[in-house]
Design a protein around this motif. Structure first.
Motif, mmCIF file in Angstrom:
data_model
loop_
_atom_site.group_PDB
_atom_site.id
_atom_site.type_symbol
_atom_site.label_atom_id
_atom_site.label_comp_id
_atom_site.label_asym_id
_atom_site.label_seq_id
_atom_site.Cartn_x
_atom_site.Cartn_y
_atom_site.Cartn_z
ATOM 1 N N PHE A 82 82.073 -64.999 -39.130
ATOM 2 C CA PHE A 82 82.886 -65.728 -38.143
ATOM 3 C C PHE A 82 83.334 -67.093 -38.675
ATOM 4 C CE2 PHE A 82 83.033 -64.609 -33.465
ATOM 5 C CZ PHE A 82 82.790 -63.269 -33.638
ATOM 6 N N MET A 92 77.533 -77.826 -35.294
ATOM 7 C CA MET A 92 78.841 -77.211 -35.496
ATOM 8 C C MET A 92 79.599 -77.879 -36.648
ATOM 9 S SD MET A 92 79.593 -74.809 -33.156
ATOM 10 C CE MET A 92 78.136 -74.026 -32.484
ATOM 11 N N PRO A 93 80.437 -77.123 -37.330
ATOM 12 C CA PRO A 93 81.267 -77.691 -38.393
ATOM 13 C C PRO A 93 82.502 -78.368 -37.822
ATOM 14 C CG PRO A 93 81.741 -75.377 -38.146
ATOM 15 C CD PRO A 93 80.620 -75.669 -37.190
ATOM 16 N N CYS A 94 82.539 -78.453 -36.504
ATOM 17 C CA CYS A 94 83.777 -78.668 -35.771
ATOM 18 C C CYS A 94 83.619 -79.873 -34.859
ATOM 19 C CB CYS A 94 83.961 -77.410 -34.931
ATOM 20 S SG CYS A 94 85.212 -77.474 -33.677
ATOM 21 N N LYS A 147 84.294 -78.750 -30.796
ATOM 22 C CA LYS A 147 83.165 -78.156 -30.069
ATOM 23 C C LYS A 147 82.515 -79.179 -29.134
ATOM 24 C CE LYS A 147 83.119 -73.916 -31.525
ATOM 25 N NZ LYS A 147 83.331 -72.830 -30.571
ATOM 26 N N PRO A 191 81.433 -68.172 -29.079
ATOM 27 C CA PRO A 191 79.993 -67.961 -29.285
ATOM 28 C C PRO A 191 79.158 -69.170 -28.862
ATOM 29 C CG PRO A 191 81.210 -67.067 -31.125
ATOM 30 C CD PRO A 191 82.217 -67.772 -30.266
ATOM 31 N N GLN A 192 79.631 -70.381 -29.167
ATOM 32 C CA GLN A 192 78.864 -71.571 -28.746
ATOM 33 C C GLN A 192 78.570 -71.509 -27.254
ATOM 34 O OE1 GLN A 192 79.272 -76.008 -29.674
ATOM 35 N NE2 GLN A 192 80.541 -75.893 -27.838
ATOM 36 N N CYS A 223 87.949 -68.018 -29.675
ATOM 37 C CA CYS A 223 86.667 -68.698 -29.908
ATOM 38 C C CYS A 223 86.819 -70.093 -30.479
ATOM 39 C CB CYS A 223 85.758 -67.855 -30.790
ATOM 40 S SG CYS A 223 86.621 -66.997 -32.075
ATOM 41 N N CYS A 269 86.404 -72.249 -39.765
ATOM 42 C CA CYS A 269 85.353 -73.251 -39.502
ATOM 43 C C CYS A 269 84.760 -73.849 -40.771
ATOM 44 C CB CYS A 269 84.222 -72.634 -38.700
ATOM 45 S SG CYS A 269 84.742 -72.216 -37.051
ATOM 46 N N ALA A 285 75.940 -73.031 -36.031
ATOM 47 C CA ALA A 285 77.173 -72.268 -36.250
ATOM 48 C C ALA A 285 77.169 -71.614 -37.630
ATOM 49 C CB ALA A 285 78.368 -73.198 -36.137
ATOM 50 N N PRO A 286 77.928 -70.526 -37.759
ATOM 51 C CA PRO A 286 77.939 -69.815 -39.037
ATOM 52 C C PRO A 286 78.305 -70.687 -40.246
ATOM 53 C CG PRO A 286 79.288 -68.660 -37.386
ATOM 54 C CD PRO A 286 78.751 -69.866 -36.723
ATOM 55 N N ALA A 287 79.294 -71.558 -40.093
ATOM 56 C CA ALA A 287 79.824 -72.261 -41.274
ATOM 57 C C ALA A 287 78.932 -73.394 -41.769
ATOM 58 C CB ALA A 287 81.216 -72.801 -40.965
HETATM 59 FE FE1 HC0 Z 1 82.993 -71.602 -35.721
HETATM 60 FE FE2 HC0 Z 1 82.416 -69.993 -33.899
HETATM 61 S S1 HC0 Z 1 82.891 -69.401 -36.020
HETATM 62 S S2 HC0 Z 1 84.227 -71.370 -33.823
HETATM 63 O O1 HC0 Z 1 84.530 -71.473 -36.622
HETATM 64 O O2 HC0 Z 1 84.028 -67.816 -33.009
HETATM 65 O O3 HC0 Z 1 82.766 -74.428 -35.002
HETATM 66 O O4 HC0 Z 1 81.056 -71.912 -37.925
HETATM 67 O O5 HC0 Z 1 80.350 -71.726 -34.375
HETATM 68 O O6 HC0 Z 1 81.580 -70.861 -31.155
HETATM 69 O O7 HC0 Z 1 80.156 -68.199 -34.072
HETATM 70 C C1 HC0 Z 1 82.856 -73.406 -35.379
HETATM 71 C C2 HC0 Z 1 81.836 -71.856 -37.157
HETATM 72 C C3 HC0 Z 1 81.379 -71.353 -34.588
HETATM 73 C C4 HC0 Z 1 81.874 -70.474 -32.162
HETATM 74 C C5 HC0 Z 1 80.953 -68.861 -33.941
HETATM 75 C C6 HC0 Z 1 83.386 -68.659 -33.224
#
Ligand code: HC0
Ligand code: SF4
Length: 580
Positions: free
Chosen positions: A427, A363-365, A368, A334-335, A309, A513, A234-236
């Motif tokens: 993102f 993922m930072p999440c 997810k 995106p995931q 998202c 994120c 993931a981006p973050a």
């Molecule tokens: Fe995110 Fe995503 S940006 S939710 O915050 O849209 O977790 O980093 O991966 O899927 O790309 C989180 C972060 C992701 C997704 C992307 C979105």
């Protein structure tokens, strides 16, 4: 302004400041287990309940809690007398008397604030132990593990869930020795309105709330010669992973992360940012579609369109706004777009049967993890993304595999699903999805090239932000909210016909994120969030391509497989529906 003395220092602070705030300004770190104040966001908790932060105030008989005592003119405060140190130690020992001693196997070991205090206070024995421990529940959900016998009643999770997120899934129930923090009627979290945003986990000082750990499962898959294991990041994650290895917040470790993932044994290392670009193609097409119908006077069109998202946000609107399920974009996150394309287009190209392919996401999440589990994202029971691990879990794996992270050189993602533009990168911070969408929507709608792709108006950490963009005379009004409480305000307005927006971006976590529940713990320091956001904007600025619709591999994907955005294949693989 008020001048007071703390230890040997004189300090002037604004009226209303607490002793804790004044002391922190001059670098005196008064310990606390309950207080948290993430400046620039609304994450706050100040119940003055833990009593760890007590100090001596000249002229007062009793010790005073620094977090709840306001500074007065001429006040003289002592933060480290023997009396103060002993009082804090006794309080910590009492907390420990109703806390299990299984630190060695606790998932929070090494990152636990109570453990850190035990060390700092030089606690070498447990004088009050030996009695009964209060009976409390344990629960494992798709995303979160709740181990309430470790709860110390700091109430941070409750404040975050009720006041910041306005979900109200956690609160104190029962009395005295039997008190616990739980959903109403002591229901399971999985039967409550919990969105799995993970913000309670992000502020829990101890091991009461932690993430569901998939690292052992991943190690087994990586060892299995019959599996092809691919990963998306993931981006973050790239803006925070370095913190786990002692690098300053905001250090970009994209290349080191790719190297480390190869060392761990993944067959292909791809990027969720690729799928973020794909999301912009689909969501952008939806935005343009609804806007043109609106401009042509179609009264049936639903505006604003909301981004979709963030899985905790999706969960939130499904629970709390079931009458408005037709306004969010239907684009998958995106995931999930990544998983879907990986297990169809890419797997077919590579000749890998679905049952052999394992798609993992970093993922930072925590939500997810739950998103991977949703039935809409499964084919005959097999998930498009098999499972997700958090930034913290990845750091644990890297340490366990003896990878010297900070010494690694930079490596590149594999292609084609590792290619992304700067739009995909941002993102990961609040406002980033909107900015990415604006870059593409503007160019596709006007047919002109943007001279400056930076939409500064939508950046920053203010809870709700708005901007107006000129689309050839049409004033496009956009809004951005992060934190579910802020989102609720916007949605209530829309529900009551007070809408001023065409497009709204919502992310459940404060900061987006970058502040996700699976990130390295920020321990209440908001500078960390700013540094992570800036890191993503830096990576965006360095990218040769910065608009999703210019990603050459995305173009190929449409030419070879999807046709065009919102085509029948795209609808089937990249869109979803909502229900409550
Ligand atoms: Fe995110 Fe995503 S940006 S939710 O915050 O849209 O977790 O980093 O991966 O899927 O790309 C989180 C972060 C992701 C997704 C992307 C979105
Ligand atoms: Fe509340 Fe989010 Fe924690 Fe669920 S995950 S209990 S919604 S803070």
């Amino acid at each position: 302004q008020i001048t007071l003395q703390i230890d040997r220092h004189y300090i002037t602070v604004p009226e209303g400041s607490t002793i804790l705030e004044a002391a922190r300004k001059i670098g005196i770190d008064i310990p606390t287990l309950c207080h948290i104040d993430l400046k620039g966001t609304c994450v706050k908790n100040n119940p003055a309940s833990c009593r760890i932060c007590v100090v001596e105030v000249e002229g007062r008989r009793n010790l005073a809690p620094a977090c709840a005592t306001r500074c007065t003119e001429g006040m003289v405060v002592r933060t480290s007398t023997l009396r103060v140190m002993n009082a804090r130690k006794v309080v910590a020992e009492l907390i420990l008397s109703d806390h299990p001693n299984d630190c060695l196997t606790c998932p929070k070991c090494g990152d636990c604030e109570l453990q850190t205090l035990a060390l700092r206070f030089n606690i070498r024995r447990m004088p009050y132990n030996g009695g009964e421990l209060s009976p409390r529940k344990r629960e494992v959900t798709s995303s979160i593990v709740r181990n309430m016998d470790k709860c110390i009643f700091c109430r941070r999770c409750e404040s975050v869930c009720n006041e910041v997120q306005t979900v109200g899934a956690l609160g104190a129930i029962r009395r005295g020795f039997n008190t616990t923090i739980a959903p109403a009627f002591d229901k399971m979290m999985s039967d409550s309105e919990c969105t799995y945003c993970g913000q309670c986990v992000a502020v829990c000082p101890v091991g009461a709330l932690t993430e569901r750990d998939h690292t052992n499962r991943l190690l087994l898959d990586l060892e299995n010669p019959d599996k092809v294991v691919i990963v998306q990041t993931a981006p973050a994650v790239r803006a925070a992973l370095g913190e786990e290895f002692g690098l300053p917040a905001g250090t970009l470790v994209t290349g080191k992360m790719v190297y480390a993932l190869r060392e761990l044994g993944f067959d292909y290392v791809f990027d969720t940012d690729f799928a973020a670009d794909l999301t912009i193609m689909e969501e952008g097409a939806e935005i343009l579609n609804r806007l043109t119908r609106y401009m042509n006077g179609d009264k049936s069109v639903r505006l604003p369109i909301l981004t979709s998202c963030c899985p905790a946000w999706v969960n939130f609107f499904e629970h709390h706004f079931p009458d408005m399920l037709d306004i969010p974009s239907t684009a998958r996150s995106p995931q999930q777009m990544f998983g879907s394309i990986a297990k169809t287009f890419w797997a077919e190209k590579m000749g890998i049967p679905r049952e052999k392919l394992v798609v993992v996401s970093i993922m930072p999440c925590l939500a997810k993890k739950y998103e991977c589990d949703r039935n809409e994202f499964k084919t005959d029971g097999s998930p498009d993304v098999d499972y997700s691990i958090s930034t913290r879990e990845l750091a644990r794996l890297i340490r366990r595999a003896n990878v010297g992270f900070t010494l690694l050189t930079d490596k590149e993602f594999d292609q084609p699903m590792g290619a992304s533009t700067g739009a995909g990168v941002i993102f990961g911070t609040t406002g980033g999805v909107m900015e990415a969408a604006l870059r593409s929507v503007y160019e596709i709608y006007t047919g002109r090239t943007l001279e400056n792709v930076n939409f500064e108006q939508v950046r920053g950490l203010a809870g709700v932000r708005r901007a107006t963009i000129d689309l050839d005379g049409f004033e496009l009004k956009v809004g951005i909210a992060h934190g579910l409480g802020n989102a609720r305000h916007l949605l209530e307005d829309i529900r009551h016909g007070r809408n001023e927006y065409h497009v709204i971006e919502i992310m459940a976590c404060p900061g987006g994120c970058i502040g996700g529940g699976g990130q390295p713990l920020h321990h209440g320091n908001s500078e960390v969030l700013y540094a992570r956001a800036n890191a993503l904007y830096r990576e965006d600025a360095q990218k040769p391509l910065r608009k999703s619709h210019e990603n050459p591999y995305i173009k190929t994907l449409y030419e070879e497989y999807l046709g065009r955005p919102l085509s029948e294949t795209a609808e089937r693989l990249l869109h979803t529906h909502y229900f409550n």
